[in-house]
Design an enzyme around this catalytic site. Structure first.
Site, PDB file in Angstrom:
ATOM      1  N   HIS A   1       0.776  -1.135  -0.084  1.00  0.00           N
ATOM      2  CA  HIS A   1      -0.017   0.173   0.011  1.00  0.00           C
ATOM      3  C   HIS A   1       0.962   1.287  -0.069  1.00  0.00           C
ATOM      4  CE1 HIS A   1       0.455  -0.299   4.550  1.00  0.00           C
ATOM      5  NE2 HIS A   1       0.581   1.023   4.392  1.00  0.00           N
TER       6      HIS A   1
ATOM      7  N   ASP B   1       0.166  -7.667   1.509  1.00  0.00           N
ATOM      8  CA  ASP B   1       0.549  -6.351   1.567  1.00  0.00           C
ATOM      9  C   ASP B   1       2.407  -6.338   1.523  1.00  0.00           C
ATOM     10  OD1 ASP B   1       0.508  -3.659   1.738  1.00  0.00           O
ATOM     11  OD2 ASP B   1       0.102  -3.419   3.579  1.00  0.00           O
TER      12      ASP B   1
ATOM     13  N   SER C   1       4.135   2.708   8.399  1.00  0.00           N
ATOM     14  CA  SER C   1       3.946   1.879   7.230  1.00  0.00           C
ATOM     15  C   SER C   1       4.900   1.336   6.709  1.00  0.00           C
ATOM     16  CB  SER C   1       2.801   2.325   6.429  1.00  0.00           C
ATOM     17  OG  SER C   1       1.443   2.431   7.113  1.00  0.00           O
TER      18      SER C   1
END
Length: 500
Positions: free
Chosen positions: A41, A93, A191
């Site tokens: 992402h 992911d 992230s």
């Protein structure tokens, strides 16, 4: 330009670096000498992959905004998103960034190893791992300096007990949870960062920061640090990562494919048919023939004629089905046959003037140059009626080559040099500017493109990422056709070549 963040991670040997996205504020983290893993992402925007020119990678970044002498700045050559990444559920992911050059190991940039997939995966439950990043602190402010925290890894049952609704919708066997104790966890801006474990004074990467539940009753989506963070388990993707960071080893370790090859099967189709053959097409005024030579000292096949086409311009192979393909301009057709010359079939015919072509044996597509229309066209190998024009306004004499593992289409660009693009023709670039290129071929094992240059009388190979050129042989004349194995490059003056 807005700052992005730090990323941790990646493969056998990884390096902590930070990623800087141009134009948009977004924080993520990654690592490895020239390949870096991160969360998928972080590498997409909406449903599209970010442009590689919009991403910079920094090594040795300690301060968010300050520049130091230890800072290394690198560009991204390629973005590889896991093919099964789901942006809604965040399954798979994970992504890989291939850099344009290697990063240097220093006192501020050190290697970390990817957790061994053979290790007992349950042994991390209850253990303490380290996460790092520039994410939000306890005051919901972006940190000016790189932060680290030690948090415990939780088993699935404990994680679900925190927030069954959120975790129950997203958790898979390729994820794990950590944190939630004492309000210490990864947060916005962390992230793509890694979770690391120190085992016997060696640091290992195990997880990649994927997502956290958001706080209730707030206008802005902020992490709820009282609940665990979910990590992509990088160990579960080791084989996928190795495919890109060390293609030669990945191919060597894979077992040969047998029987029908499904989409999800991991096997080495290139060694499915263990023939070790060189096919050589010879053309004269009296005869056109394809001859078979053994590379394993099997003299029974040496020089044996297996086919007598009417005409031939190019050879290539489909190592999944064990078939040979060639073009015939006289019949305006592309034919195929088994490696022994039997079961000859027309693949596609009429309405084309095929000159040069290449087979993508993974994605099951065949590409060709139409000399008369000056186009590069592509057709499905499973249904040749599914065909389209990929590139227009090309030189009808352009040579093309496919690297199905790296997803690249190479072609000579008139007399300017060698260009490359993605297999769909996107992101075209001039890889090498030079005159006199007569033929090109891909070395699957090394990921290099090898070429013969008539002007310099040399055969060289180029690494598309680093642009480094490796000399193969010099003082070759009247050389027009190439073929390559993992160790040997073959060439001929006039006969077309293909190695099986």
């Amino acid at each position: 330009m807005d700052y992005v963040g730090e990323l941790s991670l990646t493969t056998t040997q990884s390096l902590l670096v930070s990623i800087f996205l141009h134009f948009q504020e977004h924080t993520c983290l990654t690592s490895h000498n020239c390949f870096y893993s991160t969360a998928a992402h972080c590498a997409v925007i909406g449903a599209s992959v970010r442009r590689k020119n919009d991403i910079l990678v920094f090594g040795g970044r300690k301060y968010r905004d300050a520049t130091t002498n230890d800072l290394q700045e690198l560009n991204v050559a390629k973005i590889i998103i896991h093919p099964e990444y789901n942006r809604s559920s965040l399954a798979n992911d994970i992504a890989i960034l291939q850099l344009s050059s290697d990063i240097n190991t220093t006192n501020f940039v050190r290697p970390v190893s990817l957790w061994n997939e053979d290790s007992d995966e349950n042994q991390i439950f209850g253990s303490q791992g380290t996460v790092i990043g520039f994410g939000l602190d306890e005051d919901d402010e972006e940190s000016d300096t790189l932060q680290q925290a030690t948090i415990p890894v939780l088993d699935m049952e404990t994680c679900l007990a925190y927030d069954n609704e959120t975790y129950g919708k997203h958790l898979t066997t390729k994820m794990f949870c950590a944190g939630g104790k004492d309000n210490i966890s990864a947060c916005n801006g962390d992230s793509g960062g890694g979770m690391f474990f120190n085992i016997n004074d060696t640091w290992y990467l195990r997880g990649i920061v994927s997502f956290s539940p958001t706080r209730p009753n707030v206008d802005q989506a902020l992490c709820d640090s009282s609940k665990p963070t979910v990590f992509t388990d990088a160990t579960k993707y080791r084989k996928w990562i190795m495919r890109y960071i060390n293609t030669a080893k990945w191919l060597k370790d894979l077992k040969p494919c047998n029987g029908t090859i499904d989409q999800d099967t991991e096997c080495n189709a290139a060694t499915r048919f263990d023939y070790g053959l060189l096919l050589w097409a010879l053309t004269s005024e009296e005869n056109v023939s394809i001859r078979r030579f053994s590379l394993n000292d099997d003299t029974a096949f040496n020089g044996r004629e297996i086919l007598s086409p009417k005409d031939i311009n190019r050879l290539d192979k489909d190592c999944v089905e064990g078939r040979l393909y060639w073009t015939e301009r006289v019949t305006q057709s592309i034919f195929s046959a088994k490696y022994d010359g039997t079961d000859k079939k027309v693949f596609i015919t009429k309405v084309l003037d095929p000159l040069n072509f290449a087979v993508d044996w993974i994605s099951r597509r065949l590409y060709w140059v139409d000399y008369e229309k000056e186009t590069i066209e592509v057709a499905s190998m499973e249904n040749p009626d599914l065909r389209t024009t990929l590139i227009i306004d090309v030189d009808g004499n352009d040579r093309i080559a496919i690297d199905p593992l790296q997803g690249k289409l190479y072609r000579t660009v008139g007399n300017r040099g060698i260009g490359w693009s993605n297999l769909d023709g996107s992101e075209p670039e001039l890889l090498l500017e030079t005159r006199g290129i007569k033929d090109i071929t891909v070395s699957i094992a090394t990921g290099e493109l090898c070429y013969v240059n008539e002007n310099t009388s040399k055969i060289d190979c180029i690494d598309g990422r680093t642009k480094e050129i490796r000399p193969i042989v010099s003082n070759v004349t009247n050389t027009y056709y190439l073929a390559a194995t993992d160790k040997i490059v073959f060439w001929s003056n006039y006969g077309r070549l293909v190695v099986l």
